[in-house]
Design a protein around this motif. Structure first.
Motif, PDB file in Angstrom:
ATOM      1  N   ILE A   1     -23.453  -1.139  19.627  1.00  0.00           N
ATOM      2  CA  ILE A   1     -24.536  -0.585  20.429  1.00  0.00           C
ATOM      3  C   ILE A   1     -25.330   0.384  19.572  1.00  0.00           C
ATOM      4  N   VAL A   2     -26.560   0.634  19.997  1.00  0.00           N
ATOM      5  CA  VAL A   2     -27.415   1.655  19.400  1.00  0.00           C
ATOM      6  C   VAL A   2     -27.583   2.754  20.440  1.00  0.00           C
ATOM      7  N   GLY A   3     -27.375   4.003  20.033  1.00  0.00           N
ATOM      8  CA  GLY A   3     -27.518   5.105  20.973  1.00  0.00           C
ATOM      9  C   GLY A   3     -26.354   5.192  21.932  1.00  0.00           C
ATOM     10  N   GLY A   4     -26.580   5.906  23.031  1.00  0.00           N
ATOM     11  CA  GLY A   4     -25.511   6.150  23.985  1.00  0.00           C
ATOM     12  C   GLY A   4     -25.581   5.256  25.209  1.00  0.00           C
ATOM     13  N   LEU A   5     -24.434   5.127  25.868  1.00  0.00           N
ATOM     14  CA  LEU A   5     -24.339   4.450  27.156  1.00  0.00           C
ATOM     15  C   LEU A   5     -24.309   5.500  28.264  1.00  0.00           C
TER      16      LEU A   5
ATOM     17  N   GLY B   1     -17.446  -8.179  35.346  1.00  0.00           N
ATOM     18  CA  GLY B   1     -16.652  -7.484  36.347  1.00  0.00           C
ATOM     19  C   GLY B   1     -15.671  -6.458  35.817  1.00  0.00           C
ATOM     20  N   LYS B   2     -15.673  -6.236  34.497  1.00  0.00           N
ATOM     21  CA  LYS B   2     -14.753  -5.260  33.909  1.00  0.00           C
ATOM     22  C   LYS B   2     -15.529  -4.078  33.333  1.00  0.00           C
ATOM     23  N   GLU B   3     -14.857  -2.947  33.301  1.00  0.00           N
ATOM     24  CA  GLU B   3     -15.443  -1.711  32.790  1.00  0.00           C
ATOM     25  C   GLU B   3     -14.943  -1.448  31.373  1.00  0.00           C
ATOM     26  N   TYR B   4     -15.868  -1.049  30.501  1.00  0.00           N
ATOM     27  CA  TYR B   4     -15.528  -0.745  29.104  1.00  0.00           C
ATOM     28  C   TYR B   4     -16.184   0.572  28.697  1.00  0.00           C
ATOM     29  N   GLN B   5     -15.566   1.239  27.737  1.00  0.00           N
ATOM     30  CA  GLN B   5     -16.129   2.477  27.196  1.00  0.00           C
ATOM     31  C   GLN B   5     -16.400   2.324  25.692  1.00  0.00           C
ATOM     32  N   LEU B   6     -17.551   2.837  25.271  1.00  0.00           N
ATOM     33  CA  LEU B   6     -17.886   2.901  23.856  1.00  0.00           C
ATOM     34  C   LEU B   6     -18.548   4.242  23.565  1.00  0.00           C
ATOM     35  N   PRO B   7     -18.270   4.835  22.407  1.00  0.00           N
ATOM     36  CA  PRO B   7     -18.950   6.073  22.043  1.00  0.00           C
ATOM     37  C   PRO B   7     -20.378   5.796  21.586  1.00  0.00           C
ATOM     38  N   ARG B   8     -21.153   6.832  21.479  1.00  0.00           N
ATOM     39  CA  ARG B   8     -22.538   6.705  21.015  1.00  0.00           C
ATOM     40  C   ARG B   8     -22.584   5.962  19.680  1.00  0.00           C
ATOM     41  N   HIS B   9     -23.449   4.997  19.565  1.00  0.00           N
ATOM     42  CA  HIS B   9     -23.671   4.179  18.366  1.00  0.00           C
ATOM     43  C   HIS B   9     -22.521   3.222  18.051  1.00  0.00           C
ATOM     44  N   GLY B  10     -21.531   3.110  18.945  1.00  0.00           N
ATOM     45  CA  GLY B  10     -20.491   2.118  18.728  1.00  0.00           C
ATOM     46  C   GLY B  10     -19.404   2.560  17.774  1.00  0.00           C
ATOM     47  N   PHE B  11     -18.613   1.587  17.288  1.00  0.00           N
ATOM     48  CA  PHE B  11     -17.413   1.895  16.509  1.00  0.00           C
ATOM     49  C   PHE B  11     -17.492   1.519  15.035  1.00  0.00           C
ATOM     50  N   ALA B  12     -18.480   0.724  14.620  1.00  0.00           N
ATOM     51  CA  ALA B  12     -18.474   0.219  13.242  1.00  0.00           C
ATOM     52  C   ALA B  12     -18.508   1.343  12.215  1.00  0.00           C
ATOM     53  N   ARG B  13     -19.208   2.422  12.512  1.00  0.00           N
ATOM     54  CA  ARG B  13     -19.349   3.505  11.532  1.00  0.00           C
ATOM     55  C   ARG B  13     -18.039   4.210  11.227  1.00  0.00           C
TER      56      ARG B  13
END
Length: 289
Positions: free
Chosen positions: A51-55, A64-76
């Protein structure tokens, strides 16, 4: 750490995050990249994926499922594998694993290819969907931070950005890390945006209608600067940490959530859909002078 060099420039790249960490001219010994001072911002050029930026609430929904990602995702924050390496080129790869699938339910192969040519370095994003049946949804973007030197009497306000195809910047305001529908306009006299720290006190300038495909960072007192070239990135961000002597030029395929977003990833503005066994490629380049 990976080191690349040719007769004109030399660079270093960390395997963690496949992050470009220095870009130096051999001619003038200038490092054109920010030094990563953690008092302001302890990064250099992070990769924004998936992702780019925040959710909104750091949460999204898919099937139908809930997921969490930090700002800008995990690749960094992930360790990339070095797949190819020569004096002037490096290919680093990250793939899905058990841990990533818990927060991002798509198989993927993300490759970053760095190549030197004369006074320039290019960064190519190659996203592969290895799934034979399922499309993947993602965003990707760059976040390179370029130094604005204070040596020799230079000040931040001596620097400016030169846009090759724009006479104004229409930017969306950021509220609580989300993109608001409210916009503001900065007029560009002769295509120039003078830099000052207050420009970024309310977060990044988020641009959805940028026409330029080359932005030059220069100053009024010496001949050093960069040309930043990019194509086929529909969004762009310009940012600096508060009172820090750098500016980030950020080409994006994707955006932070809008303030009114319903949090379903398939409805996210700018989300890229990549079909089974398809490949997505984008590139930006920095030329030093």
């Amino acid at each position: 750490m990976i080191f690349l060099e040719n007769e004109q420039i030399c660079t270093s790249i960390a395997s963690k995050g496949a992050e470009l960490q220095s870009l130096k001219s051999k001619k003038n010994n200038v490092n054109y990249l920010w030094n990563g001072n953690p008092e302001y911002w302890g990064k250099f050029s992070p990769v924004l994926f998936p992702i780019v930026g925040g959710l909104k609430n750091n949460t999204y929904y898919f099937e139908g499922k809930e997921y969490q990602l930090p700002r800008h995702g995990f690749a960094r924050d992930k360790d990339f594998q070095v797949k190819q390496l020569s004096a002037t080129e490096a290919l680093l790869t990250l793939s899905d694993d058990e841990e990533s699938l818990k927060v991002y339910p798509f198989r993927f192969v993300l490759q970053l290819r760095y190549q030197l040519s004369d006074r320039a370095i290019s960064c190519t994003y190659e996203v592969l969907n290895p799934d034979n049946e399922k499309s993947m949804l993602f965003s990707i973007g760059g976040h390179p931070a370029f130094a604005t030197s204070t040596e020799g009497g230079l000040k931040y306000t001596d620097y400016f950005l030169q846009f090759n195809k724009d006479t104004e910047l229409v930017y969306h305001k950021v509220k609580h890390d989300l993109i608001d529908s409210e916009t503001a306009v900065i007029e560009l006299k002769e295509g120039k945006l003078p830099l000052n720290h207050a420009l970024f006190y309310d977060d990044a300038l988020v641009l959805k209608t940028l026409k330029s495909d080359c932005i030059t960072l220069h100053n009024h007192k010496n001949k050093n600067g960069i040309h930043f070239r990019f194509k086929n990135f529909p969004f762009f961000g310009i940012w600096a940490a508060k009172n820090a002597d750098f500016v980030c030029l950020e080409p994006w395929c994707g955006l932070a959530d809008g303030t009114a977003h319903d949090q379903h990833i398939e409805h996210k503005e700018g989300i890229v859909t990549l079909g089974p066994n398809e490949t997505f490629v984008r590139k930006w380049e920095v030329e030093c002078f």
